[in-house]
Scaffold this active site. Structure first.
Site, short mmCIF file in Angstrom:
data_model
loop_
_atom_site.label_atom_id
_atom_site.label_comp_id
_atom_site.label_asym_id
_atom_site.label_seq_id
_atom_site.Cartn_x
_atom_site.Cartn_y
_atom_site.Cartn_z
N ARG A 1 0.83 -1.21 0.00
CA ARG A 1 0.00 0.00 0.00
C ARG A 1 0.86 1.26 0.00
NH1 ARG A 1 -4.83 -2.25 4.04
NH2 ARG A 1 -5.99 -3.28 2.35
N TYR B 1 -6.21 -1.22 -6.82
CA TYR B 1 -5.64 -2.43 -6.23
C TYR B 1 -5.00 -2.19 -4.87
CZ TYR B 1 -1.25 -1.32 -8.93
OH TYR B 1 -0.13 -0.77 -9.49
N GLU B 2 -4.65 -3.30 -4.21
CA GLU B 2 -4.18 -3.31 -2.81
C GLU B 2 -5.21 -2.69 -1.87
OE1 GLU B 2 -1.95 -5.22 -2.41
OE2 GLU B 2 -1.05 -5.26 -4.40
N GLY B 3 -6.49 -2.92 -2.17
CA GLY B 3 -7.58 -2.34 -1.40
C GLY B 3 -7.99 -1.04 -2.05
#
Length: 600
Positions: free
Chosen positions: A296, A440-442
């Site tokens: 993140r 992406y990555e949350g």
């Protein structure tokens, strides 16, 4: 054709005057980061990415990756040779542990290099970027045997790494995963299942790829509490470290994506592939979060990297392109038209891009410093403070940072007018590439909920109270500074909005949890604006002090002061509106029944 010049001067300014790198010279964590070495990283690293990686950016976007009938994947023209140079030059080892062959540079210095690499070629940078996450997880949770087998080759860059979380039926809700891990007599596990959206899942850059895979063992709870983490190499590794048989993991397809075409985003099939448990059984989510948090921060850096290169090109285009006349009269009467710089709206876009990009650079590097201090600060309280700050700011850097990256990329495209929509100028690629970082990555909505739903309340709100204290103290200290006093006053008001919004959540979130969900995104934006305001206050005070001492480039320092004033006058006022949006609550957001969204 676009161009790129690594912003080494600005990075040095931040490292010296915001991060204060020299203050840690006596710490073992920072002993490798002497001024000469840091300068060499910025100069030589910048030269490498500009000369080797940047020329491949548009090539990679046009060609993309190719999957063959046997499941192998070929990266675009030039990528394999560029990666070979990347490894041979030692860039892969920059921030990694010396005991496994790394150079031991602090994270904050390696972060500066990573920014340059992303600006030069975001899709290429993702290949070693995912490897860093795998290294972090194995360093923290791997057994001594696993570290000995995998880390030296991952650190050197000879092997790549991935993280395998998402499945067709689940993204954020990892409790829904179906991938199974059956224990075998020899202590290994047979991993069976399908993972999607796996960045760098299969490629020809490294001789082996080490997949870290989430799966559930027999009898595990059908929730996130039942998840375990496994290491699954593409090729099995023999006792002497040589590569053995091909494992039963294959790339089923490559996703056809909006952007980052040169990175192979794969559907991965595991057909009783051999894997080994990493850490404790059913504790895999905690282990994977080590990778996710690192990722993140890296994705937030992608927002910065794309913003920087898009801004550079928009500024250069505005300098050369002549259209119309200044509102105040011809600025260049000898020419038929003035440059775009005479138009206030073009200036607005470029000033916003400059303010967001330079502020975000300072925030990313200051955040990276907290990662270093969390591990190495000599005092328990300092380590705890650093851990609190980076835990709180990670969703802000990822969410707000990638929002800004996309905003700057689209504004840079807008400066070009119609040419910005044409592929040869490069701007539309930056818009497409920047978009994925918000997902992406949350997704950024998930980041906002992580911030408001988890991070604010942790440890009785210790982290956010620490941030309030830091900002409040620096605002008070700068109130009488002739160059920064007004900036401090405006930041103080913005801090008041952030504090009031936090109190509103405390008073109204328990009564109706949807109030938290409805206001979470605005709160993330509010904290992001205040955090960048803190960075700009620091930069303004540093620039003022250097000017008074007649040190540094006067024009550069003047630009810092003007940009700080622009941020304070044009961006910080947004915090009042964001606060009012939060205090609007959830009633109107949640009022319509779902079928009304589908009504013709």
């Amino acid at each position: 054709m676009p161009s790129f010049t690594p912003p080494a001067r600005d990075t040095r300014f931040v490292l010296e005057h915001v991060v204060g790198l020299q203050r840690f010279a006596n710490s073992p964590r920072f002993e490798a980061a002497t001024p000469d070495v840091v300068d060499a990283v910025l100069e030589e690293g910048g030269r490498f990415v500009a000369e080797v990686l940047f020329p491949l950016n548009q090539v990679g976007d046009r060609e993309g990756c190719t999957r063959h009938a046997d499941g192998s994947v070929t990266t675009p023209t030039g990528f394999k040779d560029a990666y070979r140079q990347f490894v041979e030059s030692g860039w892969a080892t920059l921030g990694n542990a010396p005991e496994f062959g790394g150079q031991g540079m602090p994270y904050v210095v390696s972060t500066a290099f990573q920014e340059y690499m992303i600006s030069a070629n975001m899709a290429f940078a993702m290949y070693p970027g995912l490897t860093h996450g795998a290294i972090a997880a194995l360093m923290a949770k791997g057994s001594d045997e696993q570290k000995a087998i995998y880390l030296p080759k991952l650190v050197s860059g000879e092997w790549g790494g991935t993280m395998n979380l998402t499945e067709p039926q689940c993204g954020t809700d990892l409790g829904l995963i179906r991938t199974r891990a059956e224990p075998q007599a020899d202590g290994s596990y047979a991993i069976t299942g399908t993972k999607i959206f796996i960045s760098s899942g299969e490629h020809d850059l490294t001789e082996n790829i080490i997949h870290l895979v989430l799966a559930k063992t027999p009898g595990a709870p059908d929730s996130s509490k039942g998840i375990s983490l496994f290491v699954v190499p593409k090729f099995l590794v023999e006792g002497d470290g040589s590569l053995g048989a091909r494992n039963a993991v294959t790339c089923g397809s490559i996703e056809h994506k909006m952007g980052i075409h040169a990175n192979s985003t794969c559907l991965m099939n595991y057909d009783a592939a051999t894997g080994w448990l990493v850490g404790e059984e059913m504790k895999g989510l905690a282990a994977m979060f080590i990778m996710m948090n690192a990722a993140r921060l890296g994705v937030g850096l992608q927002g910065l990297g794309v913003a920087e290169v898009a801004y550079q090109n928009a500024a250069a285009y505005a300098h050369d392109r002549r259209q119309g006349r200044a509102l105040t009269g011809p600025a260049d009467p000898a020419e038929k038209a003035d440059t775009l710089f005479v138009h206030p709206d073009v200036r607005r876009m470029l000033m916003e891009a400059k303010a967001y990009t330079e502020g975000l650079r300072a925030l990313c590097l200051w955040g990276a410093l907290q990662v270093d201090l969390e591990e190495s600060a000599p005092d328990d309280d300092e380590r705890q403070l650093a851990a609190d700050l980076i835990g709180l700011l990670t969703p802000v850097i990822k969410g707000y940072g990638t929002d800004l990256g996309y905003l700057v990329a689209t504004q840079a495209q807008q400066v070009y007018g119609g040419h910005g929509y044409v592929a040869e100028w490069g701007m539309e690629q930056y818009v497409r590439d920047a978009r994925i970082a918000m997902i992406y990555e949350g997704t950024n909505g998930v980041q906002a909920m992580d911030l408001v739903g988890r991070k604010l309340a942790q440890n009785g709100g210790r982290a956010v109270q620490a941030l309030f204290r830091i900002i409040g103290e620096e605002v008070a200290a700068a109130k009488d500074d002739p160059a920064a006093g007004d900036i401090a006053t405006r930041l103080g008001k913005a801090l008041g909005d952030l504090q009031a919004a936090t109190m509103w959540f405390m008073a109204n979130g328990m009564r109706n949890p949807d109030n938290v969900g409805a206001g979470a995104y605005s709160y993330m934006e509010l904290m992001g604006a205040v955090a960048l305001g803190l960075m700009w206050l620091r930069m303004a005070r540093a620039a003022s002090a250097l000017k008074a001492a007649e040190e540094g480039d006067a024009a550069f320092l003047d630009a810092k002061l003007v940009t700080a004033r622009f941020f304070a006058e044009r961006v910080l006022p947004q915090t009042g509106a964001l606060r009012r949006k939060i205090e609007g609550g959830a009633e109107a957001v949640m009022a319509l029944p779902p079928e009304m969204f589908l009504a013709a």
